[in-house]
Design a protein around this motif. Sequence first.
Motif, PDB file in Angstrom:
ATOM      1  N   ASN A  26       0.812  -1.229   0.000  1.00 63.89           N
ATOM      2  CA  ASN A  26       0.000   0.000   0.000  1.00 63.89           C
ATOM      3  C   ASN A  26       0.841   1.273   0.000  1.00 63.89           C
ATOM      4  O   ASN A  26       0.401   2.324   0.476  1.00 63.89           O
ATOM      5  CB  ASN A  26      -0.964   0.031   1.191  1.00 63.89           C
ATOM      6  N   VAL A  27       2.045   1.201  -0.568  1.00 62.23           N
ATOM      7  CA  VAL A  27       2.934   2.364  -0.524  1.00 62.23           C
ATOM      8  C   VAL A  27       2.333   3.556  -1.269  1.00 62.23           C
ATOM      9  O   VAL A  27       2.572   4.708  -0.896  1.00 62.23           O
ATOM     10  CB  VAL A  27       4.338   2.020  -1.071  1.00 62.23           C
ATOM     11  N   VAL A  28       1.545   3.295  -2.298  1.00 64.96           N
ATOM     12  CA  VAL A  28       0.928   4.392  -3.048  1.00 64.96           C
ATOM     13  C   VAL A  28       0.015   5.212  -2.136  1.00 64.96           C
ATOM     14  O   VAL A  28       0.101   6.446  -2.095  1.00 64.96           O
ATOM     15  CB  VAL A  28       0.138   3.859  -4.258  1.00 64.96           C
ATOM     16  N   LEU A  78      -0.860  19.172  -5.631  1.00 68.37           N
ATOM     17  CA  LEU A  78      -0.610  18.052  -4.738  1.00 68.37           C
ATOM     18  C   LEU A  78      -0.294  16.779  -5.515  1.00 68.37           C
ATOM     19  O   LEU A  78       0.510  15.947  -5.068  1.00 68.37           O
ATOM     20  CB  LEU A  78      -1.816  17.841  -3.826  1.00 68.37           C
ATOM     21  N   TYR A  79      -0.899  16.623  -6.676  1.00 75.21           N
ATOM     22  CA  TYR A  79      -0.593  15.460  -7.522  1.00 75.21           C
ATOM     23  C   TYR A  79       0.869  15.480  -7.960  1.00 75.21           C
ATOM     24  O   TYR A  79       1.553  14.443  -7.944  1.00 75.21           O
ATOM     25  CB  TYR A  79      -1.520  15.444  -8.735  1.00 75.21           C
ATOM     26  N   ALA A  80       1.372  16.660  -8.327  1.00 69.80           N
ATOM     27  CA  ALA A  80       2.780  16.781  -8.715  1.00 69.80           C
ATOM     28  C   ALA A  80       3.686  16.421  -7.536  1.00 69.80           C
ATOM     29  O   ALA A  80       4.691  15.715  -7.695  1.00 69.80           O
ATOM     30  CB  ALA A  80       3.073  18.190  -9.209  1.00 69.80           C
ATOM     31  N   ASN A  81       3.336  16.902  -6.343  1.00 77.20           N
ATOM     32  CA  ASN A  81       4.114  16.566  -5.157  1.00 77.20           C
ATOM     33  C   ASN A  81       4.066  15.068  -4.875  1.00 77.20           C
ATOM     34  O   ASN A  81       5.084  14.438  -4.529  1.00 77.20           O
ATOM     35  CB  ASN A  81       3.576  17.318  -3.941  1.00 77.20           C
ATOM     36  N   PHE A  82       2.883  14.498  -5.017  1.00 79.32           N
ATOM     37  CA  PHE A  82       2.697  13.061  -4.797  1.00 79.32           C
ATOM     38  C   PHE A  82       3.575  12.243  -5.739  1.00 79.32           C
ATOM     39  O   PHE A  82       4.234  11.281  -5.314  1.00 79.32           O
ATOM     40  CB  PHE A  82       1.222  12.705  -4.976  1.00 79.32           C
ATOM     41  N   ARG A  83       3.608  12.591  -7.004  1.00 73.95           N
ATOM     42  CA  ARG A  83       4.407  11.821  -7.964  1.00 73.95           C
ATOM     43  C   ARG A  83       5.894  11.883  -7.613  1.00 73.95           C
ATOM     44  O   ARG A  83       6.606  10.882  -7.740  1.00 73.95           O
ATOM     45  CB  ARG A  83       4.163  12.321  -9.384  1.00 73.95           C
ATOM     46  N   GLU A  84       6.361  13.026  -7.168  1.00 74.70           N
ATOM     47  CA  GLU A  84       7.762  13.136  -6.749  1.00 74.70           C
ATOM     48  C   GLU A  84       8.032  12.245  -5.539  1.00 74.70           C
ATOM     49  O   GLU A  84       9.048  11.527  -5.499  1.00 74.70           O
ATOM     50  CB  GLU A  84       8.103  14.587  -6.419  1.00 74.70           C
ATOM     51  N   LEU A  86       6.350   9.629  -4.612  1.00 72.77           N
ATOM     52  CA  LEU A  86       6.185   8.221  -4.968  1.00 72.77           C
ATOM     53  C   LEU A  86       7.424   7.690  -5.684  1.00 72.77           C
ATOM     54  O   LEU A  86       7.859   6.557  -5.434  1.00 72.77           O
ATOM     55  CB  LEU A  86       4.943   8.037  -5.832  1.00 72.77           C
ATOM     56  N   THR A  87       7.999   8.492  -6.564  1.00 73.06           N
ATOM     57  CA  THR A  87       9.223   8.081  -7.252  1.00 73.06           C
ATOM     58  C   THR A  87      10.325   7.779  -6.242  1.00 73.06           C
ATOM     59  O   THR A  87      11.047   6.771  -6.349  1.00 73.06           O
ATOM     60  CB  THR A  87       9.691   9.175  -8.227  1.00 73.06           C
ATOM     61  N   GLU A  88      10.426   8.631  -5.235  1.00 71.94           N
ATOM     62  CA  GLU A  88      11.434   8.416  -4.187  1.00 71.94           C
ATOM     63  C   GLU A  88      11.107   7.166  -3.379  1.00 71.94           C
ATOM     64  O   GLU A  88      12.005   6.363  -3.072  1.00 71.94           O
ATOM     65  CB  GLU A  88      11.482   9.636  -3.269  1.00 71.94           C
ATOM     66  N   ALA A  89       9.839   6.975  -3.037  1.00 70.42           N
ATOM     67  CA  ALA A  89       9.441   5.812  -2.246  1.00 70.42           C
ATOM     68  C   ALA A  89       9.704   4.515  -2.994  1.00 70.42           C
ATOM     69  O   ALA A  89      10.160   3.521  -2.408  1.00 70.42           O
ATOM     70  CB  ALA A  89       7.964   5.912  -1.874  1.00 70.42           C
ATOM     71  N   TYR A  90       9.433   4.510  -4.278  1.00 71.17           N
ATOM     72  CA  TYR A  90       9.642   3.307  -5.085  1.00 71.17           C
ATOM     73  C   TYR A  90      11.125   2.996  -5.288  1.00 71.17           C
ATOM     74  O   TYR A  90      11.495   1.851  -5.550  1.00 71.17           O
ATOM     75  CB  TYR A  90       8.978   3.450  -6.452  1.00 71.17           C
ATOM     76  N   GLY A  91      11.956   4.009  -5.171  1.00 73.41           N
ATOM     77  CA  GLY A  91      13.376   3.796  -5.412  1.00 73.41           C
ATOM     78  C   GLY A  91      13.974   2.737  -4.521  1.00 73.41           C
ATOM     79  O   GLY A  91      14.822   1.945  -4.955  1.00 73.41           O
ATOM     80  N   ASP A  92      13.546   2.677  -3.264  1.00 76.84           N
ATOM     81  CA  ASP A  92      14.101   1.736  -2.291  1.00 76.84           C
ATOM     82  C   ASP A  92      13.165   0.567  -1.996  1.00 76.84           C
ATOM     83  O   ASP A  92      13.474  -0.269  -1.143  1.00 76.84           O
ATOM     84  CB  ASP A  92      14.414   2.465  -0.977  1.00 76.84           C
TER      85      ASP A  92
END
Length: 226
Positions: A26-28, A78-84, A86-92
């Motif tokens: 549920n990281v998204v 907020l969507y733009a912030n979320f995508r940034e 999420l990219t960081e969260a998915y990295g690890d």
Amino acid sequence: MDTFRLPSDLRLFVFDMAGTTVNEDNVVYKTLLSTLQRAGYDLDLPLVLREGAGKEKLQAIRDILQRIDGNDGRARELYANFREELTEAYGDLTVRSFPGAADLIGRLRRNGVTVALNTGYDRATAERLLRKMQWKKGEQYDLLATADDVAAGRPAPDMIQLLMELSGIRVPTFVAKAGDSAVDIEEGRRAGCGLTVGVTTGAQSRAQLMAAGADLVVDDLAVLVM
């Protein structure tokens, strides 16, 4: 463990990604919660899951903001912030498939059923997840439809209709849809799918999936058999 036999005329099975075939804890939605909390909104994960699960993510943010604030004017920011984030969260993040889903998909493909994935993610995010799982088109799945590919996201039936077109299927009762959220089930019902399956491995509960009109709710997709 009880099993459920799939229809003999099944030709296309459409699976949601996160929470259904993709195990990403549920990281998204946790990231979406974090993004909104950082922006000063007072909410919790159950509200995010209830209002946003399964939807195209900009629309999810709009619906959440309308629910808690009655004003979605900051949604694109907020969507733009979320995508940034999420990219960081998915990295690890270690991303795996749910074993039951992978097992079912393999059996479906060996029996000549076209397997499609669909998602409320944009295409770049969906493909990043698939690369992390080492899933390849033509090997672990046949088709992919994302929120980028259609005019209207879930619960509209557009993604399923696109996948039917791509696979040459004209009769929606030959199609099954599985997902972990109420909007997955509504999407399948609006598309006229012959079978809608809720799975409790992701965002929403058995009760929520049944209330959405699922034909069947399971705890593990492996109980579905040909």
